[in-house]
Write an enzyme that holds these catalytic residues in place. Structure first.
Site, PDB file in Angstrom:
ATOM      1  N   ILE A  61       0.819  -1.222   0.000  1.00 43.83           N
ATOM      2  CA  ILE A  61       0.000   0.000   0.000  1.00 43.83           C
ATOM      3  C   ILE A  61       0.853   1.272   0.000  1.00 43.83           C
ATOM      4  O   ILE A  61       0.323   2.374  -0.100  1.00 43.83           O
ATOM      5  CB  ILE A  61      -0.958   0.036   1.218  1.00 43.83           C
ATOM      6  N   GLY A  62       2.152   1.116   0.132  1.00 46.93           N
ATOM      7  CA  GLY A  62       2.980   2.316   0.134  1.00 46.93           C
ATOM      8  C   GLY A  62       4.412   1.967  -0.217  1.00 46.93           C
ATOM      9  O   GLY A  62       4.872   0.848   0.026  1.00 46.93           O
ATOM     10  N   ALA A  65      11.311   5.886   0.159  1.00 43.71           N
ATOM     11  CA  ALA A  65      12.694   5.882  -0.282  1.00 43.71           C
ATOM     12  C   ALA A  65      13.471   4.717   0.329  1.00 43.71           C
ATOM     13  O   ALA A  65      14.477   4.281  -0.212  1.00 43.71           O
ATOM     14  CB  ALA A  65      13.346   7.199   0.111  1.00 43.71           C
ATOM     15  N   PHE A  66      12.997   4.204   1.453  1.00 40.96           N
ATOM     16  CA  PHE A  66      13.788   3.208   2.181  1.00 40.96           C
ATOM     17  C   PHE A  66      13.143   1.834   2.238  1.00 40.96           C
ATOM     18  O   PHE A  66      13.726   0.902   2.761  1.00 40.96           O
ATOM     19  CB  PHE A  66      14.021   3.694   3.614  1.00 40.96           C
ATOM     20  N   GLY A  67      11.951   1.733   1.765  1.00 32.12           N
ATOM     21  CA  GLY A  67      11.307   0.425   1.856  1.00 32.12           C
ATOM     22  C   GLY A  67       9.858   0.498   1.423  1.00 32.12           C
ATOM     23  O   GLY A  67       9.508   1.316   0.571  1.00 32.12           O
ATOM     24  N   GLU A  68       9.066  -0.351   2.010  1.00 34.10           N
ATOM     25  CA  GLU A  68       7.685  -0.439   1.565  1.00 34.10           C
ATOM     26  C   GLU A  68       6.743  -0.621   2.748  1.00 34.10           C
ATOM     27  O   GLU A  68       7.182  -0.945   3.855  1.00 34.10           O
ATOM     28  CB  GLU A  68       7.538  -1.636   0.614  1.00 34.10           C
ATOM     29  N   VAL A  69       5.457  -0.394   2.475  1.00 37.27           N
ATOM     30  CA  VAL A  69       4.430  -0.647   3.487  1.00 37.27           C
ATOM     31  C   VAL A  69       3.427  -1.621   2.871  1.00 37.27           C
ATOM     32  O   VAL A  69       3.010  -1.449   1.728  1.00 37.27           O
ATOM     33  CB  VAL A  69       3.715   0.667   3.902  1.00 37.27           C
ATOM     34  N   LYS A  84       5.586  -1.867   7.947  1.00 35.11           N
ATOM     35  CA  LYS A  84       6.543  -1.014   7.252  1.00 35.11           C
ATOM     36  C   LYS A  84       7.906  -1.677   7.353  1.00 35.11           C
ATOM     37  O   LYS A  84       8.360  -2.011   8.445  1.00 35.11           O
ATOM     38  CB  LYS A  84       6.552   0.362   7.919  1.00 35.11           C
ATOM     39  N   ASP A 178       7.965  17.373   9.063  1.00 39.02           N
ATOM     40  CA  ASP A 178       7.666  16.955   7.694  1.00 39.02           C
ATOM     41  C   ASP A 178       6.191  16.593   7.565  1.00 39.02           C
ATOM     42  O   ASP A 178       5.848  15.622   6.899  1.00 39.02           O
ATOM     43  CB  ASP A 178       8.561  15.760   7.336  1.00 39.02           C
TER      44      ASP A 178
HETATM   45  N1  LIG Z   1      -0.398   2.275   9.260  1.00 39.90           N
HETATM   46  C1  LIG Z   1      -0.711   2.483   7.985  1.00 39.90           C
HETATM   47  N2  LIG Z   1      -1.942   2.177   7.526  1.00 39.90           N
HETATM   48  C2  LIG Z   1      -2.252   2.413   6.230  1.00 39.90           C
HETATM   49  N3  LIG Z   1      -1.412   2.912   5.313  1.00 39.90           N
HETATM   50  C3  LIG Z   1      -0.186   3.228   5.699  1.00 39.90           C
HETATM   51  C4  LIG Z   1       0.244   3.027   7.047  1.00 39.90           C
HETATM   52  N4  LIG Z   1       1.525   3.443   7.140  1.00 39.90           N
HETATM   53  C5  LIG Z   1       1.871   3.869   5.917  1.00 39.90           C
HETATM   54  N5  LIG Z   1       0.855   3.747   5.040  1.00 39.90           N
HETATM   55  C6  LIG Z   1       0.865   4.078   3.597  1.00 39.90           C
HETATM   56  O1  LIG Z   1       2.177   3.963   3.110  1.00 39.90           O
HETATM   57  C7  LIG Z   1       2.639   5.245   2.633  1.00 39.90           C
HETATM   58  C8  LIG Z   1       4.106   5.380   2.954  1.00 39.90           C
HETATM   59  O2  LIG Z   1       4.258   5.313   4.348  1.00 39.90           O
HETATM   60  P1  LIG Z   1       5.347   6.142   5.098  1.00 39.90           P
HETATM   61  O3  LIG Z   1       5.224   7.571   4.658  1.00 39.90           O
HETATM   62  O4  LIG Z   1       5.255   5.857   6.553  1.00 39.90           O
HETATM   63  O5  LIG Z   1       6.643   5.441   4.481  1.00 39.90           O
HETATM   64  P2  LIG Z   1       8.031   6.017   4.166  1.00 39.90           P
HETATM   65  O6  LIG Z   1       8.819   4.938   3.524  1.00 39.90           O
HETATM   66  O7  LIG Z   1       8.599   6.607   5.419  1.00 39.90           O
HETATM   67  O8  LIG Z   1       7.636   7.145   3.169  1.00 39.90           O
HETATM   68  P3  LIG Z   1       8.319   8.498   2.874  1.00 39.90           P
HETATM   69  O9  LIG Z   1       9.299   8.143   1.815  1.00 39.90           O
HETATM   70  O10 LIG Z   1       7.172   9.363   2.401  1.00 39.90           O
HETATM   71  O11 LIG Z   1       8.944   9.019   4.128  1.00 39.90           O
HETATM   72  C9  LIG Z   1       1.725   6.279   3.315  1.00 39.90           C
HETATM   73  O12 LIG Z   1       1.610   7.469   2.563  1.00 39.90           O
HETATM   74  C10 LIG Z   1       0.422   5.528   3.381  1.00 39.90           C
HETATM   75  O13 LIG Z   1      -0.279   5.626   2.161  1.00 39.90           O
END
Ligand SMILES: Nc1ncnc2c1ncn2[C@@H]1O[C@H](COP(=O)(O)OP(=O)(O)OP(=O)(O)O)[C@@H](O)[C@H]1O
Length: 485
Positions: A61-62, A65-69, A84, A178
């Site tokens: 779902i996401g 830059a460092f991984g995935e969700v 995450k 941020d």
């Molecule tokens: N607990 C959660 N429930 C639902 N969706 C989530 C959750 N955590 C993250 N996401 C989804 O995943 C996306 C990326 O999450 P997040 O921003 O925490 O990751 P990141 O790798 O730190 O991203 P970024 O590169 O923006 O810092 C969010 O914009 C959201 O759409």
């Protein structure tokens, strides 16, 4: 013996409550049975060391830059969470180790309706994992892209919840720095929670001097050598379309979007909690106008506009903002000394734009939009991501970071955490009610099982590079270690 005693005390409390409550015998027995089941689950969790094997990874779902969700299902209980997953080698390479700890610390420390809940965190040789509650309503960026603009009543609801979220992290002495629509997530009922507390995508403005930001150099006010304006003048509608075309690309780019960052953060002048209130102003503007106030084709040009906000903050006529809305935005997008919120969130809460809002009841109200969510695995409110081969690139296994990587990695010590309380304990109606009525402290049974070293790590001052969540005691950005350089 201590935990046996605690278990007995919990049972006594429940029995007392049940004696006072008018419940049928059947309900009474069911609640006691449920209690025993939870206690067993609790003990199992306390004993068990969590790992990636305990979860079945499902839809992505996401992507950051460092991984995935991804959503995932806990094998033992069937509960669904968001996982995450962050690549350690990337964290090390980009000097993000302290930030990822800051994120885990904040999530473990702040227990609030407005903050995404952390269930546990752990690591293996290659990755760090955060297992969080899954918020199926999608993020605010997606909602804004679908709606173009919000009415002032709709915006009031989300801006209000963002105020409460920012207030709750500030109370714990954290600054987010941020805050952007991508980090505002919606739960099943459409209520908002703040997430992403550590892994910003650092936009490196560090080599820019204040003179680089001067009005003479700003792009949108400047003329080209042939006299043409450097940036095209667009109508509100054109600007909106342009923004929407670029939005996702900006979100997934490695530098991220600077649109919501406060000028003092960009200039590294030293900043405090007020920078989060600036971001609130930029988000409120976007909700009402359709694009953020300093949007430009180039991120660097956006930075220049932010720093020269006096020249660039304009409210398009077509957007028809109320005078109160303009006033609030202008009091958020301004100098730190004049900015509302500097003396605390109450300054914002009493602004006339919020007249009539019941702050204490906001999270119990019906949300401005109720997301469509059909079942616990529904991901329709998220972008679709292509699955790529999950193999770890050989560089990560053989690079200079390789020897630093292990699940007992000193760099990531203290990452492991378990919050036994949030194992869906509100699922059985009745228990949640009983807990609310209990006169004991709010979270009587919470047992945050840090590894020994984690307790120490949680209190460590965190240092790191540009734009990241920092405990406030870390002050001037000049003192930071800009490891991206
Ligand atoms: N607990 C959660 N429930 C639902 N969706 C989530 C959750 N955590 C993250 N996401 C989804 O995943 C996306 C990326 O999450 P997040 O921003 O925490 O990751 P990141 O790798 O730190 O991203 P970024 O590169 O923006 O810092 C969010 O914009 C959201 O759409």
């Amino acid at each position: 013996m201590k935990s046996l005693q605690e278990r007995k005390e919990r049972r006594d409390i429940l029995e007392k409550k049940l004696a006072d409550a008018e419940v049928s015998e059947e309900e009474h027995n069911n609640l006691l049975k449920y209690f025993e089941k939870k206690e067993t689950e609790y003990m199992r969790l306390q004993r068990h060391k969590m790992g990636a094997d305990d979860f079945e990874p499902l839809t992505m779902i996401g992507k950051g830059a460092f991984g995935e969700v991804r959503i995932c299902r806990e094998k033992a209980t069937g509960h669904v969470y968001a996982m995450k997953k962050l690549k350690k080698s990337e964290m090390l390479r980009r000097g993000q180790v302290e930030h990822v700890k800051a994120e885990r610390n904040l999530l473990a420390e702040v227990d609030s309706n407005c903050i995404v809940k952390l269930y546990c965190s752990f690591q293996d040789e290659e990755y760090l994992y955060l297992i969080m509650e899954y918020l199926p309503g999608g993020d605010m960026m997606t909602l804004l892209m679908r709606k173009d603009t919000l009415t002032e009543d709709e915006a009031r609801f989300y801006v209000g919840e963002t105020v409460l979220a920012i207030e709750s992290i500030h109370k714990h002495n954290y600054i987010h720095r941020d805050i952007k629509p991508d980090n505002l997530l919606l739960d099943r009922n459409g209520h908002m929670k703040l997430s992403d507390f550590g892994l910003c995508k650092p936009l490196d403005c560090s080599n820019l001097q204040e003179k680089d930001f001067s009005t003479a150099n700003n792009l949108s006010g400047a003329l080209l050598s042939d006299g043409r304006p450097a940036a095209p003048q667009r109508t509100q509608q054109e600007q909106l379309q342009h923004w929407q075309r670029n939005r996702r690309m900006l979100a997934y780019s490695t530098v991220g979007t600077p649109d919501y960052i406060a000028p003092e953060v960009l200039l590294k002048k030293g900043y405090g909690m007020e920078c989060d209130w600036w971001s609130l102003g930029a988000i409120m503007y976007e909700m009402l106008v359709g694009y953020p106030p300093f949007y430009s084709d180039e991120p660097m040009s956006t930075c220049r506009k932010i720093v020269n906000w006096r020249t660039h903050l304009k409210f398009p006529e077509e957007a028809k903002l109320s005078p109160e809305a303009k006033d609030l935005i202008s009091k958020l997008l301004c100098n730190v000394e004049q900015r509302l919120g500097t003396k605390g969130a109450h300054e914002i809460k009493i602004h006339p734009w919020f007249k009539g809002i019941e702050w204490d009841k906001l999270y119990q109200m019906k949300a401005a939009f109720i997301p469509e969510v059909n079942d616990e695995l529904d991901t329709q409110n998220f972008e679709k991501f292509e699955e790529v081969d999950n193999q770890i690139p050989s560089a990560a296994k053989s690079g200079p970071w390789r020897k630093m990587l292990s699940s007992k990695d000193i760099n990531f010590m203290g990452y492991t955490y378990k919050n036994v309380e949030i194992v869906n304990d509100n699922q059985l109606p009745g228990i949640a009610e009983l807990k609310k009525k209990s006169s004991k402290p709010k979270r009587p049974s919470i047992k945050s099982l840090f590894e020994d070293e984690a307790a120490a790590a949680a209190n460590q001052p965190v240092q790191g590079s540009f734009l990241n969540l920092l405990p406030t005691q870390i002050e001037a950005p000049e003192a930071e270690n800009h490891s991206r350089k």
